[in-house]
Enzyme design. Structure first.
Site, PDB file in Angstrom:
ATOM      1  NE  ARG A  46     -30.756 102.050   5.317  1.00  0.00           N
ATOM      2  CZ  ARG A  46     -30.766 100.906   4.643  1.00  0.00           C
ATOM      3  NH1 ARG A  46     -30.197 100.804   3.458  1.00  0.00           N
ATOM      4  NH2 ARG A  46     -31.404  99.843   5.123  1.00  0.00           N
ATOM      5  CG  ASP A  47     -33.468  99.883   2.221  1.00  0.00           C
ATOM      6  OD1 ASP A  47     -32.807 100.023   1.187  1.00  0.00           O
ATOM      7  OD2 ASP A  47     -33.781  98.775   2.683  1.00  0.00           O
ATOM      8  CG  HIS A  73     -34.853  94.710   5.511  1.00  0.00           C
ATOM      9  ND1 HIS A  73     -34.599  95.956   6.063  1.00  0.00           N
ATOM     10  CD2 HIS A  73     -34.542  94.836   4.200  1.00  0.00           C
ATOM     11  CE1 HIS A  73     -34.161  96.783   5.122  1.00  0.00           C
ATOM     12  NE2 HIS A  73     -34.115  96.119   3.977  1.00  0.00           N
ATOM     13  CG  HIS A 126     -35.968  95.211  -0.526  1.00  0.00           C
ATOM     14  ND1 HIS A 126     -35.852  96.527  -0.917  1.00  0.00           N
ATOM     15  CD2 HIS A 126     -35.149  95.063   0.545  1.00  0.00           C
ATOM     16  CE1 HIS A 126     -34.981  97.143  -0.129  1.00  0.00           C
ATOM     17  NE2 HIS A 126     -34.533  96.275   0.781  1.00  0.00           N
ATOM     18  CB  CYS A 157     -29.762  97.823  -2.102  1.00  0.00           C
ATOM     19  SG  CYS A 157     -27.984  97.749  -1.846  1.00  0.00           S
ATOM     20  CG  ASN A 217     -37.390  98.445   2.377  1.00  0.00           C
ATOM     21  OD1 ASN A 217     -36.816  99.411   1.888  1.00  0.00           O
ATOM     22  ND2 ASN A 217     -36.775  97.526   3.074  1.00  0.00           N
TER      23      ASN A 217
HETATM   24  P1  HMG Z   1     -13.664 101.373   0.594  1.00  0.00           P
HETATM   25  O1  HMG Z   1     -13.441 102.202  -0.626  1.00  0.00           O
HETATM   26  O2  HMG Z   1     -13.176  99.960   0.589  1.00  0.00           O
HETATM   27  O3  HMG Z   1     -13.172 102.096   1.941  1.00  0.00           O
HETATM   28  O4  HMG Z   1     -15.221 101.383   0.883  1.00  0.00           O
HETATM   29  P2  HMG Z   1     -11.854 102.766   2.393  1.00  0.00           P
HETATM   30  O5  HMG Z   1     -11.746 102.521   3.861  1.00  0.00           O
HETATM   31  O6  HMG Z   1     -10.714 102.370   1.491  1.00  0.00           O
HETATM   32  O7  HMG Z   1     -12.158 104.324   2.177  1.00  0.00           O
HETATM   33  C1  HMG Z   1     -12.329 104.907   0.886  1.00  0.00           C
HETATM   34  C2  HMG Z   1     -12.797 106.340   1.060  1.00  0.00           C
HETATM   35  O8  HMG Z   1     -14.076 106.360   1.691  1.00  0.00           O
HETATM   36  C3  HMG Z   1     -11.880 107.164   1.943  1.00  0.00           C
HETATM   37  O9  HMG Z   1     -11.987 108.505   1.503  1.00  0.00           O
HETATM   38  C4  HMG Z   1     -12.538 107.077   3.297  1.00  0.00           C
HETATM   39  O10 HMG Z   1     -12.233 108.160   4.151  1.00  0.00           O
HETATM   40  C5  HMG Z   1     -14.003 107.100   2.923  1.00  0.00           C
HETATM   41  P3  HMG Z   1     -10.852 109.152   0.522  1.00  0.00           P
HETATM   42  O11 HMG Z   1      -9.578 108.997   1.276  1.00  0.00           O
HETATM   43  O12 HMG Z   1     -10.876 108.333  -0.749  1.00  0.00           O
HETATM   44  O13 HMG Z   1     -11.326 110.564   0.359  1.00  0.00           O
HETATM   45  N1  HMG Z   1     -14.835 106.437   3.906  1.00  0.00           N
HETATM   46  C6  HMG Z   1     -15.890 107.013   4.509  1.00  0.00           C
HETATM   47  N2  HMG Z   1     -16.429 108.238   4.376  1.00  0.00           N
HETATM   48  C7  HMG Z   1     -17.505 108.504   5.154  1.00  0.00           C
HETATM   49  N3  HMG Z   1     -18.048 107.619   6.015  1.00  0.00           N
HETATM   50  C8  HMG Z   1     -17.524 106.395   6.155  1.00  0.00           C
HETATM   51  C9  HMG Z   1     -16.400 106.055   5.379  1.00  0.00           C
HETATM   52  N4  HMG Z   1     -15.662 104.946   5.282  1.00  0.00           N
HETATM   53  C10 HMG Z   1     -14.712 105.183   4.388  1.00  0.00           C
HETATM   54  N5  HMG Z   1     -18.090 105.528   7.001  1.00  0.00           N
HETATM   55  C11 HMG Z   1     -17.061 101.282   2.409  1.00  0.00           C
HETATM   56  C12 HMG Z   1     -15.760 100.646   1.969  1.00  0.00           C
HETATM   57  C13 HMG Z   1     -17.730 100.322   3.365  1.00  0.00           C
HETATM   58  C14 HMG Z   1     -16.770 102.608   3.101  1.00  0.00           C
HETATM   59  C15 HMG Z   1     -17.921 101.524   1.138  1.00  0.00           C
HETATM   60  O14 HMG Z   1     -18.000 100.330   0.412  1.00  0.00           O
HETATM   61  C16 HMG Z   1     -19.302 101.993   1.463  1.00  0.00           C
HETATM   62  O15 HMG Z   1     -19.496 103.101   1.942  1.00  0.00           O
HETATM   63  N6  HMG Z   1     -20.325 101.161   1.202  1.00  0.00           N
HETATM   64  C17 HMG Z   1     -21.692 101.477   1.562  1.00  0.00           C
HETATM   65  C18 HMG Z   1     -22.645 100.775   0.675  1.00  0.00           C
HETATM   66  C19 HMG Z   1     -24.057 101.086   1.091  1.00  0.00           C
HETATM   67  O16 HMG Z   1     -24.347 102.018   1.817  1.00  0.00           O
HETATM   68  N7  HMG Z   1     -24.987 100.257   0.579  1.00  0.00           N
HETATM   69  C20 HMG Z   1     -26.381 100.414   0.836  1.00  0.00           C
HETATM   70  C21 HMG Z   1     -26.783 100.027   2.228  1.00  0.00           C
HETATM   71  S1  HMG Z   1     -26.920  98.265   2.451  1.00  0.00           S
HETATM   72  C22 HMG Z   1     -28.565  97.906   2.050  1.00  0.00           C
HETATM   73  O17 HMG Z   1     -29.256  98.738   1.524  1.00  0.00           O
HETATM   74  C23 HMG Z   1     -29.123  96.566   2.435  1.00  0.00           C
HETATM   75  C24 HMG Z   1     -30.069  96.649   3.623  1.00  0.00           C
HETATM   76  O18 HMG Z   1     -31.157  97.497   3.359  1.00  0.00           O
HETATM   77  C25 HMG Z   1     -30.615  95.233   3.955  1.00  0.00           C
HETATM   78  C26 HMG Z   1     -31.164  94.509   2.728  1.00  0.00           C
HETATM   79  O19 HMG Z   1     -32.083  95.009   2.070  1.00  0.00           O
HETATM   80  O20 HMG Z   1     -30.620  93.444   2.444  1.00  0.00           O
HETATM   81  C27 HMG Z   1     -29.351  97.163   4.872  1.00  0.00           C
HETATM   82 MG    MG Z   2     -32.952  96.923   2.245  1.00  0.00          MG
END
Ligand code: HMG
Ligand code: MG
Length: 309
Positions: free
Chosen positions: A18-19, A210, A212, A243, A252
């Site tokens: 995933r990450d 966690h 990086h 990310c 990581n």
């Molecule tokens: P948004 O645009 O504000 O959401 O995004 P929305 O509710 O207005 O929806 C917009 C569109 O997305 C819609 O589709 C929804 O259906 C769809 P449209 O009508 O335009 O066709 N949608 C989805 N589709 C599939 N699955 C879903 C979903 N939700 C909405 N769950 C949202 C808000 C949170 C969805 C968006 O910002 C997003 O997906 N962000 C994810 C970012 C991400 O994955 N970042 C990386 C992971 S975090 C990380 O790596 C850190 C970590 O490792 C720890 C660390 O290192 O610190 C964990």
């Molecule tokens: Mg991470």
């Protein structure tokens, strides 16, 4: 000097699928992800974050989560989890038979907006029904806090703020809080201070590290965290990843490096290092890059030396 008391065993959460793969510029085939997971399981890894159910417009690399979870060969005792930002993501994760899910908050307002398009407070409100529904379905929930040792947009982050977000997630029902040094600027002393702040409200047994490795401090931070009593660490095989909403951050800490460190300290991981290095070679080759794991590189170099004698 008195030796620090270290845990006898650790739980390693492999986040490479995933990450590690969410940040690739080209899409990694689902079959490659499934094969990576198979090799990780064969090496003895028992917790694998295999996918995220987020918007495919935001993170196209994770759009095949349902297929990956469908094609993974399940094994008794191995937990496959996924990130979920909202109820839509949770429903998809439940349909895909995830053993656990993870919600992800941040300790930095700017990062929260860039990553999940809402404030920290809004994210907490959004996660509450997600946690409730997951627990009702019998699925445990992890909570992430990002930017615990620095933010790519705001710089320094207040440890009290980190502790407050961690406590909110824990009180909400997350059984484990993973503290993310998203940009890898943490150092051992800062790591200890941040964990000590979080441990005032969350039992240390429920905290995870966690790290990086952007600035090369990740294994040092793992060691510092071990000394605080933390015994759960997230890592990615071959050190892949980053990310998409954390510019400049690298992968990581490599799982190979954490496993080697732990084994050398007499701490059990349940993972066989040689098989893990093979899994790392597989994904490095698939991505056409060299491993970021110092342990994998040194181990391979030693094999080559021995073969040439
Ligand atoms: P948004 O645009 O504000 O959401 O995004 P929305 O509710 O207005 O929806 C917009 C569109 O997305 C819609 O589709 C929804 O259906 C769809 P449209 O009508 O335009 O066709 N949608 C989805 N589709 C599939 N699955 C879903 C979903 N939700 C909405 N769950 C949202 C808000 C949170 C969805 C968006 O910002 C997003 O997906 N962000 C994810 C970012 C991400 O994955 N970042 C990386 C992971 S975090 C990380 O790596 C850190 C970590 O490792 C720890 C660390 O290192 O610190 C964990
Ligand atoms: Mg991470």
């Amino acid at each position: 000097m008195r030796e620090p008391v270290l845990p006898q065993s650790v739980k390693i959460v492999e986040v490479g699928p995933r990450d590690g793969l969410q940040n690739e510029s080209s899409i990694v085939p689902s079959a490659t992800k499934v094969e990576l997971v198979r090799r990780l399981v064969a090496a003895g890894v028992r917790w694998i974050e295999a996918a995220s159910f987020v918007s495919p417009k935001w993170v196209p690399q994770m759009a095949d989560g349902a297929q990956v979870l469908r094609d993974i060969e399940r094994k008794e005792g191995v937990v496959f989890s996924a990130l979920v930002p909202n109820l839509k993501g949770l429903d998809a994760a439940l349909a895909a038979r995830c053993g656990e899910v993870a919600v992800f908050a941040a300790a930095s307002e700017t990062f929260s907006r860039k990553n999940i398009n809402c404030s920290i407070a809004e994210s907490i409100d959004r996660f509450a029904p997600v946690v409730e529904k997951a627990l009702a379905a019998g699925v445990r929930v992890r909570g992430y806090v990002s930017c615990v040792l620095g933010c790519p947009f705001e710089g320094d982050v207040d440890t009290d703020h980190v502790a407050a977000v961690a406590a909110r997630l824990y009180r909400m029902g997350c059984y484990e809080i993973s503290l993310g040094d998203t940009i890898g600027t943490g150092t051992p002393v800062k790591t200890r201070r941040m964990i000590d702040a979080c441990a005032k409200d969350v039992p240390v047994a429920a905290l995870a590290g966690h790290f990086h490795d952007t600035w090369g401090m990740a294994t040092a931070n793992v060691y510092a965290a071990l000394q605080t009593g933390i015994s759960t660490f997230d890592s990615s095989v071959s050190g892949i990843g980053g990310c998409p909403y954390s510019p400049g951050a690298t992968g990581n800490v490599a799982t190979e490096d954490v496993v080697y460190l732990c084994h050398e300290l007499g701490i059990a991981t349940g993972i066989e290092l040689a098989a893990l290095i093979d899994a790392g070679s597989f994904i490095s080759n698939a991505l056409s890059r060299t491993t970021s794991s110092s342990v994998a590189r040194a181990s391979r170099a030693r094999e080559v030396r021995r073969a040439s004698v």
